[in-house]
Design a protein around this motif. Structure first.
Motif, short mmCIF file in Angstrom:
data_model
loop_
_atom_site.label_atom_id
_atom_site.label_comp_id
_atom_site.label_asym_id
_atom_site.label_seq_id
_atom_site.Cartn_x
_atom_site.Cartn_y
_atom_site.Cartn_z
N GLY A 1 0.78 -1.22 0.00
CA GLY A 1 0.00 0.00 0.00
C GLY A 1 0.82 1.28 0.00
N CYS A 2 0.12 2.40 -0.15
CA CYS A 2 0.76 3.71 -0.19
C CYS A 2 -0.25 4.79 0.23
CB CYS A 2 1.26 4.02 -1.60
SG CYS A 2 2.07 5.61 -1.71
N ASN A 3 0.21 5.68 1.10
CA ASN A 3 -0.65 6.77 1.58
C ASN A 3 -0.40 8.08 0.87
OD1 ASN A 3 -1.27 4.80 3.39
ND2 ASN A 3 -0.46 5.85 5.20
N GLN A 4 0.46 8.05 -0.15
CA GLN A 4 0.95 9.30 -0.75
C GLN A 4 -0.09 10.00 -1.62
OE1 GLN A 4 3.76 10.81 -0.08
NE2 GLN A 4 3.46 12.43 -1.59
N HIS A 5 -0.88 9.25 -2.33
CA HIS A 5 -1.94 9.80 -3.19
C HIS A 5 -1.44 10.83 -4.21
CE1 HIS A 5 -5.46 7.76 -1.65
NE2 HIS A 5 -4.86 7.79 -0.47
N CYS A 6 -0.40 10.48 -4.98
CA CYS A 6 0.00 11.34 -6.09
C CYS A 6 -1.21 11.42 -7.03
CB CYS A 6 1.21 10.75 -6.81
SG CYS A 6 2.62 10.57 -5.71
N SER A 7 -1.41 12.59 -7.62
CA SER A 7 -2.68 12.84 -8.32
C SER A 7 -2.89 11.96 -9.55
CB SER A 7 -2.77 14.31 -8.72
OG SER A 7 -1.73 14.63 -9.63
N PHE A 8 -1.85 11.35 -10.09
CA PHE A 8 -1.98 10.52 -11.29
C PHE A 8 -2.07 9.03 -10.98
CE2 PHE A 8 2.44 11.37 -10.24
CZ PHE A 8 2.95 10.08 -10.09
N CYS A 9 -1.91 8.66 -9.70
CA CYS A 9 -1.64 7.26 -9.39
C CYS A 9 -2.83 6.51 -8.81
CB CYS A 9 -0.48 7.18 -8.40
SG CYS A 9 0.04 5.48 -8.07
N ILE A 10 -3.00 5.29 -9.28
CA ILE A 10 -4.14 4.46 -8.85
C ILE A 10 -3.74 3.52 -7.70
CG2 ILE A 10 -3.72 2.49 -10.38
CD1 ILE A 10 -6.77 2.54 -11.05
N VAL A 11 -2.43 3.43 -7.40
CA VAL A 11 -1.95 2.45 -6.41
C VAL A 11 -2.63 2.57 -5.05
CG1 VAL A 11 0.06 1.70 -5.08
CG2 VAL A 11 0.25 2.02 -7.55
N PRO A 12 -2.79 3.78 -4.47
CA PRO A 12 -3.46 3.84 -3.17
C PRO A 12 -4.88 3.25 -3.19
CG PRO A 12 -2.31 5.87 -3.62
CD PRO A 12 -2.27 5.08 -4.88
N TYR A 13 -5.54 3.28 -4.37
CA TYR A 13 -6.89 2.73 -4.48
C TYR A 13 -6.86 1.22 -4.67
CZ TYR A 13 -7.40 7.67 -5.54
OH TYR A 13 -7.29 9.03 -5.49
N PRO B 1 11.51 3.67 -3.55
CA PRO B 1 11.44 4.73 -2.54
C PRO B 1 10.74 5.96 -3.10
CG PRO B 1 13.56 4.83 -3.59
CD PRO B 1 12.79 3.73 -4.30
N HIS B 2 10.45 6.92 -2.24
CA HIS B 2 9.90 8.21 -2.64
C HIS B 2 10.93 9.26 -2.22
CE1 HIS B 2 7.42 11.83 -2.73
NE2 HIS B 2 6.48 11.14 -3.36
N PRO B 3 11.23 10.24 -3.09
CA PRO B 3 12.25 11.24 -2.71
C PRO B 3 11.98 11.86 -1.33
CG PRO B 3 11.61 11.54 -4.99
CD PRO B 3 10.70 10.49 -4.43
N GLY C 1 8.47 -2.66 -1.97
CA GLY C 1 7.23 -2.03 -1.53
C GLY C 1 6.94 -0.87 -2.46
N GLN C 2 5.71 -0.34 -2.41
CA GLN C 2 5.38 0.79 -3.27
C GLN C 2 6.09 2.06 -2.82
OE1 GLN C 2 2.69 -1.37 -2.58
NE2 GLN C 2 2.52 -2.08 -4.70
N ILE C 3 6.38 2.18 -1.53
CA ILE C 3 7.02 3.40 -1.00
C ILE C 3 7.86 2.99 0.21
CG2 ILE C 3 4.90 4.00 0.25
CD1 ILE C 3 5.64 7.00 -0.28
N VAL C 4 8.94 2.21 -0.07
CA VAL C 4 9.67 1.50 0.98
C VAL C 4 10.23 2.42 2.06
CG1 VAL C 4 10.28 -0.62 -0.22
CG2 VAL C 4 11.69 1.41 -0.54
N LYS D 1 1.11 16.37 -6.83
CA LYS D 1 1.12 16.16 -5.36
C LYS D 1 2.30 15.29 -4.95
CE LYS D 1 -3.83 16.79 -4.31
NZ LYS D 1 -3.80 18.03 -5.05
N ARG D 2 3.49 15.63 -5.48
CA ARG D 2 4.68 14.83 -5.16
C ARG D 2 5.35 15.30 -3.88
NH1 ARG D 2 5.67 10.00 -6.66
NH2 ARG D 2 7.91 10.26 -6.95
N GLN D 3 5.05 16.52 -3.43
CA GLN D 3 5.56 17.01 -2.14
C GLN D 3 7.09 17.11 -2.06
OE1 GLN D 3 3.74 15.11 1.21
NE2 GLN D 3 1.68 15.25 0.34
S1 SF4 Z 1 3.30 7.20 -7.47
FE1 SF4 Z 1 4.24 5.97 -5.87
S2 SF4 Z 1 4.25 7.32 -4.09
FE2 SF4 Z 1 2.77 8.18 -5.52
S3 SF4 Z 1 0.79 7.30 -4.91
FE3 SF4 Z 1 1.68 5.99 -6.51
S4 SF4 Z 1 2.75 4.37 -5.40
FE4 SF4 Z 1 2.40 6.04 -3.97
#
Ligand code: SF4
Length: 453
Positions: free
Chosen positions: A161-173, A246-248, A205-208, A285-287
């Motif tokens: 899972g991932c809590n980041q919710h980048c605006s283009f990404c479906i992974v958190p869903y 990882p995420h920067p 992991g998606q965001i190790v 929303k990359r922060q």
């Molecule tokens: S791009 Fe990566 S960090 Fe961003 S929501 Fe998707 S999995 Fe998470």
């Protein structure tokens, strides 16, 4: 014993999930087969990162349904993974003939559901619910197939899972919120792998680098992730550690310094940039900012001058101007990545970016895609050339995929090296003198036969 064939789409995480499902099915008396033709059960483990990946899996399943109706009416067909999670019941409705749909927290239920389908207890099963502890159900590894060598490297899933919710990404869903496995459990799995002959693990992991952020207290300034790296580092017989993705934002000084302190932690980092434009990074929303990304690159190269850097970039994000794109190109030239995966923006359902104004044409996306790949190839060529004449330490992985008469291995900075060697080199750390460069591949001659003996 019923036979099962699993086809996997998408990323390393999907490959890892499929391997764990296959191992669990084997433990429950199923027979794993190499061909879909003779299988009693066919499972497609799906990816949702781009629309194309979903359409491909649906198209494949429609063909399987037609073939199954013709040649094997009792065959059970099912979807697993991210698309199964996001579409659920819809898949049974839209692809008649599909009888199993398992979401990303239900992989470990595959044996029991398949048994209930095979013995006629159920007509179809759709399960996309959350399940507590599901992050710890991806831990089994298949033994090598008959006649195959024990792999020298392995992926170990540390979180889901991932809590980041980048605006283009479906992974958190599709993968849900971040859930981490306990350090002790991960270390046990790595130790078992080393006992089998694995010499390098990649923590997955998606965001190790968010690992343990909510459930492992900071100790001596070290985050949960760095504490995990240290614990894995203690395993005797393990030679190398890597991690992805990882995420920067998650790169604290403790993690940067770990590259200088933990000799088994390889100096290679895959850090998804996504864009070189601050305006777009905000919309995504990359922060982090372009400057923060550059600062991170400089920090890593200060600790490890030979750091191998790769990245992911999206071109054609909604509203991306020529100037935004040029900022990405300029950042590529400034950082000089060793490798980059360039993706054309793909609308994903339920993501904010899908509703944004300024959606670009496929022509513009494709032009920018090709242009950035060309820039990357130029930079890559230049960076790989700097290895000619150098001696590098590689972990020998096995026969070269392109030429089985040769062997291949990886440098610590994650470059492929192909050379003429002896099978006893496999699993060994050896030195190789680099003589020439191919497309993102190095070629050389062993400098020292065997470091250990
Ligand atoms: S791009 Fe990566 S960090 Fe961003 S929501 Fe998707 S999995 Fe998470």
């Amino acid at each position: 014993m019923p036979s099962v064939f699993i086809r996997t789409y998408g990323c390393q995480m999907n490959e890892r999930d499929s391997e764990a499902v296959a191992s669990q099915l084997r433990d429950h008396g199923f027979d794993l087969v190499e061909s879909e033709r003779s299988a009693d059960v066919i499972l497609l483990n799906t990816c949702s990162v781009r629309d194309m990946a979903e359409q491909k899996a649906i198209g494949k399943m429609q063909n399987l349904v037609a073939e199954s109706r013709r040649a094997n009416p009792g065959q059970i067909l099912g979807f697993l993974g991210c698309m199964a999670q996001s579409r659920g019941e819809e898949l049974v409705r839209d692809v008649p003939g599909v009888r199993l749909v398992l979401g990303t927290q239900k992989f470990h239920r595959a044996p029991e559901y398949l048994k209930s389908l095979l013995n006629g207890e159920a007509r179809s099963v759709v399960d996309t619910e959350d399940e507590k502890g599901s992050e710890s159900t991806i831990r089994e590894h298949l033994p090598p197939a008959d006649g195959q060598l024990q792999p020298v490297t392995a992926f170990v899933s540390i979180m889901q899972g991932c809590n980041q919710h980048c605006s283009f990404c479906i992974v958190p869903y599709t993968r849900g919120h971040e859930r981490c496995r306990p350090i002790a459990e991960i270390v046990d799995e790595c130790r078992e792998l080393v006992d089998r002959g694995v010499r390098e693990v990649t923590l997955l992991g998606q965001i190790v680098n968010s690992y343990g952020k909510r459930d492992i207290p900071i100790v001596d300034g070290k985050s949960g992730f760095v504490q995990l790296l240290e614990a894995v580092h203690e395993i005797d017989g393990l030679e190398r550690i890597r991690f992805t993705s990882p995420h920067p934002k998650g790169y604290g000084l403790d993690l940067v310094e770990a590259y200088g302190r933990l000799p088994k932690l390889c100096e290679s980092a895959h850090i998804p940039l996504q864009s070189g434009s601050d305006r777009l990074l905000k919309l995504m929303k990359r922060q982090y900012t372009r400057d923060r990304f550059l600062e991170l690159v400089n920090q890593l190269r200060a600790v490890q001058p030979g750091m191998g850097l790769s990245t992911d970039v999206i071109v054609g994000f909604p509203g991306e101007t020529e100037d935004d794109f040029q900022q990405t190109v300029d950042l590529f030239r400034e950082v000089e990545f060793d490798q980059a995966f360039v993706f054309r923006y793909s609308k994903r359902r339920n993501t904010p970016a899908a509703e944004m104004d300024g959606q670009l044409s496929e022509e513009i996306k494709e032009y920018r895609n090709q242009h950035l790949l060309q820039v990357m190839n130029e930079i890559g060529e230049k960076r790989f050339q700097t290895f000619v004449g150098r001696e590098v330490e590689i972990l020998v992985l096995g026969p070269s995929r392109k030429n089985p008469l040769r062997l291949e291995g990886r440098t610590r900075c994650h470059k492929i090296v192909v050379f003429e060697g002896h099978p006893r080199h496999i699993g060994q750390l050896i030195k190789v003198r680099i003589e020439k460069v191919g497309s993102f591949t190095l070629y050389g001659t062993p400098a020292i036969v065997n470091l250990d003996n």
